[in-house]
Design an enzyme around this catalytic site. Structure first.
Site, PDB file in Angstrom:
ATOM      1  N   GLU A 155     -53.759 -18.052  29.184  1.00 20.41           N
ATOM      2  CA  GLU A 155     -53.377 -17.456  29.061  1.00 20.41           C
ATOM      3  C   GLU A 155     -53.741 -16.573  30.454  1.00 20.41           C
ATOM      4  O   GLU A 155     -54.284 -16.432  30.886  1.00 20.41           O
ATOM      5  CB  GLU A 155     -55.103 -17.118  28.123  1.00 20.41           C
ATOM      6  CG  GLU A 155     -55.099 -17.840  26.918  1.00 20.41           C
ATOM      7  CD  GLU A 155     -56.617 -17.508  26.151  1.00 20.41           C
ATOM      8  OE1 GLU A 155     -57.132 -18.480  25.043  1.00 20.41           O
ATOM      9  OE2 GLU A 155     -57.944 -16.653  26.572  1.00 20.41           O
TER      10      GLU A 155
ATOM     11  N   GLU B 145     -47.440  -4.998  34.291  1.00 26.73           N
ATOM     12  CA  GLU B 145     -48.942  -4.992  33.165  1.00 26.73           C
ATOM     13  C   GLU B 145     -49.876  -4.267  34.910  1.00 26.73           C
ATOM     14  O   GLU B 145     -49.922  -4.188  35.944  1.00 26.73           O
ATOM     15  CB  GLU B 145     -50.089  -6.040  33.613  1.00 26.73           C
ATOM     16  CG  GLU B 145     -50.851  -6.472  32.753  1.00 26.73           C
ATOM     17  CD  GLU B 145     -51.767  -7.358  32.462  1.00 26.73           C
ATOM     18  OE1 GLU B 145     -51.478  -8.385  33.339  1.00 26.73           O
ATOM     19  OE2 GLU B 145     -52.083  -7.911  31.702  1.00 26.73           O
TER      20      GLU B 145
ATOM     21  N   LYS C 277     -64.923 -22.319  38.172  1.00 27.57           N
ATOM     22  CA  LYS C 277     -64.902 -22.095  39.102  1.00 27.57           C
ATOM     23  C   LYS C 277     -64.041 -20.477  38.401  1.00 27.57           C
ATOM     24  O   LYS C 277     -63.449 -20.455  38.264  1.00 27.57           O
ATOM     25  CB  LYS C 277     -62.669 -22.675  39.874  1.00 27.57           C
ATOM     26  CG  LYS C 277     -62.851 -22.217  41.287  1.00 27.57           C
ATOM     27  CD  LYS C 277     -62.856 -20.886  41.667  1.00 27.57           C
ATOM     28  CE  LYS C 277     -61.602 -19.603  41.512  1.00 27.57           C
ATOM     29  NZ  LYS C 277     -62.309 -18.109  42.139  1.00 27.57           N
TER      30      LYS C 277
ATOM     31  N   CYS D  11     -56.470  -8.114  28.518  1.00 29.01           N
ATOM     32  CA  CYS D  11     -55.525  -8.191  28.352  1.00 29.01           C
ATOM     33  C   CYS D  11     -55.199  -8.126  27.338  1.00 29.01           C
ATOM     34  O   CYS D  11     -53.925  -7.421  27.199  1.00 29.01           O
ATOM     35  CB  CYS D  11     -55.452  -9.731  28.382  1.00 29.01           C
ATOM     36  SG  CYS D  11     -56.840 -10.496  27.244  1.00 29.01           S
TER      37      CYS D  11
HETATM   38  P1  NAD Z   1     -55.490 -13.457  38.801  1.00 31.32           P
HETATM   39  O1  NAD Z   1     -55.057 -14.174  37.883  1.00 31.32           O
HETATM   40  O2  NAD Z   1     -55.140 -13.216  39.843  1.00 31.32           O
HETATM   41  O3  NAD Z   1     -57.429 -14.986  39.177  1.00 31.32           O
HETATM   42  C1  NAD Z   1     -57.496 -15.507  37.762  1.00 31.32           C
HETATM   43  C2  NAD Z   1     -58.725 -17.020  37.716  1.00 31.32           C
HETATM   44  O4  NAD Z   1     -57.655 -17.325  38.956  1.00 31.32           O
HETATM   45  C3  NAD Z   1     -59.305 -16.579  39.702  1.00 31.32           C
HETATM   46  O5  NAD Z   1     -61.045 -17.020  38.976  1.00 31.32           O
HETATM   47  C4  NAD Z   1     -58.831 -16.913  40.496  1.00 31.32           C
HETATM   48  O6  NAD Z   1     -59.583 -16.721  41.838  1.00 31.32           O
HETATM   49  C5  NAD Z   1     -57.952 -17.952  40.026  1.00 31.32           C
HETATM   50  N1  NAD Z   1     -56.542 -18.112  40.828  1.00 31.32           N
HETATM   51  C6  NAD Z   1     -56.158 -17.560  42.058  1.00 31.32           C
HETATM   52  N2  NAD Z   1     -54.865 -17.897  41.974  1.00 31.32           N
HETATM   53  C7  NAD Z   1     -55.255 -19.511  41.754  1.00 31.32           C
HETATM   54  C8  NAD Z   1     -54.519 -20.644  41.590  1.00 31.32           C
HETATM   55  N3  NAD Z   1     -52.999 -21.004  43.576  1.00 31.32           N
HETATM   56  N4  NAD Z   1     -55.180 -21.764  41.545  1.00 31.32           N
HETATM   57  C9  NAD Z   1     -55.721 -22.212  40.847  1.00 31.32           C
HETATM   58  N5  NAD Z   1     -56.620 -20.333  40.720  1.00 31.32           N
HETATM   59  C10 NAD Z   1     -56.333 -20.030  40.851  1.00 31.32           C
HETATM   60  O7  NAD Z   1     -56.496 -12.456  37.517  1.00 31.32           O
HETATM   61  P2  NAD Z   1     -57.573 -11.338  37.687  1.00 31.32           P
HETATM   62  O8  NAD Z   1     -56.900 -10.939  38.747  1.00 31.32           O
HETATM   63  O9  NAD Z   1     -58.632 -12.274  38.160  1.00 31.32           O
HETATM   64  O10 NAD Z   1     -57.453 -10.861  36.464  1.00 31.32           O
HETATM   65  C11 NAD Z   1     -56.578 -10.504  35.558  1.00 31.32           C
HETATM   66  C12 NAD Z   1     -55.160 -10.883  34.901  1.00 31.32           C
HETATM   67  O11 NAD Z   1     -55.849 -11.513  34.503  1.00 31.32           O
HETATM   68  C13 NAD Z   1     -54.344  -9.860  34.221  1.00 31.32           C
HETATM   69  O12 NAD Z   1     -53.114 -10.534  34.099  1.00 31.32           O
HETATM   70  C14 NAD Z   1     -55.281 -10.173  31.968  1.00 31.32           C
HETATM   71  O13 NAD Z   1     -53.782  -9.376  31.720  1.00 31.32           O
HETATM   72  C15 NAD Z   1     -55.149 -11.237  32.992  1.00 31.32           C
HETATM   73  N6  NAD Z   1     -55.505 -11.807  31.066  1.00 31.32           N
HETATM   74  C16 NAD Z   1     -55.301 -12.656  30.415  1.00 31.32           C
HETATM   75  C17 NAD Z   1     -56.265 -13.165  29.217  1.00 31.32           C
HETATM   76  C18 NAD Z   1     -55.395 -13.411  27.787  1.00 31.32           C
HETATM   77  O14 NAD Z   1     -56.470 -13.671  26.884  1.00 31.32           O
HETATM   78  N7  NAD Z   1     -54.371 -13.682  27.474  1.00 31.32           N
HETATM   79  C19 NAD Z   1     -57.323 -12.837  29.131  1.00 31.32           C
HETATM   80  C20 NAD Z   1     -57.669 -11.603  30.379  1.00 31.32           C
HETATM   81  C21 NAD Z   1     -57.210 -11.507  31.260  1.00 31.32           C
END
Ligand code: NAD
Length: 502
Positions: free
Chosen positions: A265, A396, A190, A299
């Site tokens: 992550e 963040e 997804k 991240c």
């Molecule tokens: P997000 O959490 O909003 O979304 C990530 C994914 O989760 C998307 O595909 C979204 O559709 C899905 N999602 C959202 N709500 C959900 C739910 N209730 N159930 C299941 N899936 C759901 O994150 P974002 O804004 O897309 O990405 C940025 C974030 O990702 C930042 O916080 C960043 O630090 C983090 N990130 C972490 C790493 C790491 O390795 N630690 C790497 C890259 C990004």
């Protein structure tokens, strides 16, 4: 024609098919419309419509999870050497289409080509690396006891869900999907709703490389609809998730009824600590690279600069000069260093911190402004005169925005560095070896670099502590997540079995 114009021309040709057909879901090797209709995908460069995207819901997830479950036995039982060959072919397919992937990624996310061309190739590297581990992935141990020959083996856990974010989406997807496939799992992916283009390219490349139908399925849609259904599906054994910390917590709750194994992550508010004995030229380069590359939507970015008060004035002055010179522009221009932020929502979030910083009493030493109205462009921003209690130091921001905080002693630096809910990465700049050892030992982070920016090496463990995540990627750690340990004991003789009711 300039290189930018050439790239735009190439991109227009590549987008033609998406414009006419949209992006469907891919389930069991077939294109399917979304059961909940479709949604618009727009470019952050000029807010124009790229294409319509299938909006998946629980029905689509159910179809994809069933496809992944049906394909599992065949994929698991395929000879490891055969699986390896297919994964190598996926890597070759990525390399062959690296330019297409990079151009689409830039247009979809706003990331600069300078970084995305490498990200596409890193995706291929992920497939190659894990392909090379396939043959030994199931190996185990022999643990002899007095009466038994005990062996362990590993088996793939089953169909898994992979949920990815919009920052460097192609690279991050391959990071999860490559080890899952190498372990023998089948996958329902997804992708983030804001960046669906390259997830589509990946499933096409994988199928062209010979991945059997249903081994990798892609369901587009929103997190709270398709993502939630994926976490709740009983045939999905585990969820590999990359995204925000609060979403990670939802993933855990949603998977509770079906006892999901989760790998999370999550976010970070990572410190880079610069002591006055460091190589300050190299430290300056690394500080700038680790927050302003990849639009700061990273991240592992070092979003808090902890700088020793003895060198602060000079270091910050040099920083301001360089930050003001960072080239913001069209992501397909090879000289661009920072492109537009991914969506209106994210742009609003990042720019809201310009006022928050001022209200909290920090100084906007560079940037703090938007650029034009056509897309989501902001100036690379530096906040100084900050302290670690301000929101700009605690939350963040996930944009090209750095908060500089002074410290005087090593103890104070450590206290500030650890005073955060997060614990993903830390960067320490000092030429005092014993201090580096002492400091890194007490720094609360999953990954730390000394006198270096983040240089990823795939065999090392990648992941965070505290609110930055649970679990590790890389090397054999990835297989620990996608596989189950199994113990089998063989009696070596006629050992006494306790007799009941005899
Ligand atoms: P997000 O959490 O909003 O979304 C990530 C994914 O989760 C998307 O595909 C979204 O559709 C899905 N999602 C959202 N709500 C959900 C739910 N209730 N159930 C299941 N899936 C759901 O994150 P974002 O804004 O897309 O990405 C940025 C974030 O990702 C930042 O916080 C960043 O630090 C983090 N990130 C972490 C790493 C790491 O390795 N630690 C790497 C890259 C990004």
């Amino acid at each position: 024609m300039s290189i930018l114009d050439q790239n735009i021309q190439k991109l227009q040709n590549l987008l033609e098919r998406f414009r006419s057909d949209g992006i469907p879901n891919r389930i069991a090797g077939e294109d399917r419309a979304g059961s909940a209709g479709s949604f618009d995908n727009t470019s952050p460069v000029d807010k124009s419509l790229i294409c319509r995207v299938a909006q998946g819901n629980a029905d689509d997830i159910d179809a994809a999870a069933n496809a992944a479950a049906d394909a599992f036995a065949q994929w698991r039982d395929m000879a490891a050497t055969e699986r390896r060959k297919i994964l190598i072919r996926v890597a070759e397919g990525i390399e062959a289409r690296a330019e297409e992937i990079a151009l689409c990624e830039c247009w979809d996310t706003g990331q600069a080509l300078k970084f995305m061309s490498k990200a596409a190739l890193r995706g291929a590297e992920n497939f190659r690396y894990f392909a090379d581990q396939v043959v030994q992935a199931r190996d185990g141990q022999h643990l002899k006891s007095p009466t038994l020959m005990n062996i362990t083996t590993r088996v793939p856990i089953g169909p898994v869900g992979v949920i990815t974010p919009w920052n460097t989406p192609f690279m991050l997807s391959t990071w999860k999907i490559a080890p899952a496939l190498a372990a023998g799992c089948t996958v329902v992916h997804k992708p983030a709703e804001a960046s669906p283009l390259t997830a589509r390219l990946l499933v096409e490349i994988a199928e062209e490389a010979g991945l059997p139908k249903g081994v990798l399925n892609t369901v587009n849609g929103f997190g709270e609809e398709a993502g939630k259904a994926l976490c709740e599906h009983p045939k999905i054994r585990a969820i590999a998730f990359v995204g925000e910390s609060r979403t990670g917590s939802l993933i855990t709750k949603q998977g509770a009824d079906t006892l999901k194994r989760n790998h999370l992550e999550l976010g970070g508010k990572n410190p880079v600590i610069v002591f006055d004995d460091a190589d300050l030229d190299r430290a300056l380069d690394a500080v700038i690279f680790m927050i302003y590359s990849i639009n700061g939507e990273r991240c592992t970015s070092s979003s808090r600069l902890l700088v020793q008060d003895t060198i602060r004035e000079n270091f910050e002055a040099r920083l301001v000069e360089r930050v003001n010179r960072i080239r913001v522009g069209h992501p397909l221009d090879p000289s661009t260093e920072v492109g537009p932020l991914v969506t209106q929502e994210h742009f609003d979030k990042v720019t809201s911190y310009f006022d928050i910083a001022r209200q909290d009493g920090a100084t906007v030493a560079a940037g703090g402004e938007v650029i034009g109205e056509q897309g989501y462009f902001v100036r690379p921003t530096l906040f100084t005169n900050a302290n670690n209690q301000m929101r700009i130091a605690r939350e963040e921001i996930f944009g090209p925005v750095l908060t500089s905080i002074p410290f005087s002693t090593e103890e104070e630096a450590l206290q500030i560095a650890n005073d955060t809910p997060y614990g993903l990465t830390g960067y320490v700049w000092t030429n005092d070896l014993t201090r580096a050892l002492r400091f890194t030992d007490r720094l609360e982070a999953g990954m730390i670099w000394v006198n270096s920016e983040n240089v990823r090496h795939l065999p090392t463990p990648f992941g965070g502590v505290k609110a930055s995540g649970i679990g590790r990627d890389g090397g054999d750690w990835s297989f620990e997540f996608y596989m189950e340990q199994k113990h089998i004991g063989f009696a070596t003789g006629q050992h006494k079995i306790t007799q009941l009711g005899a």
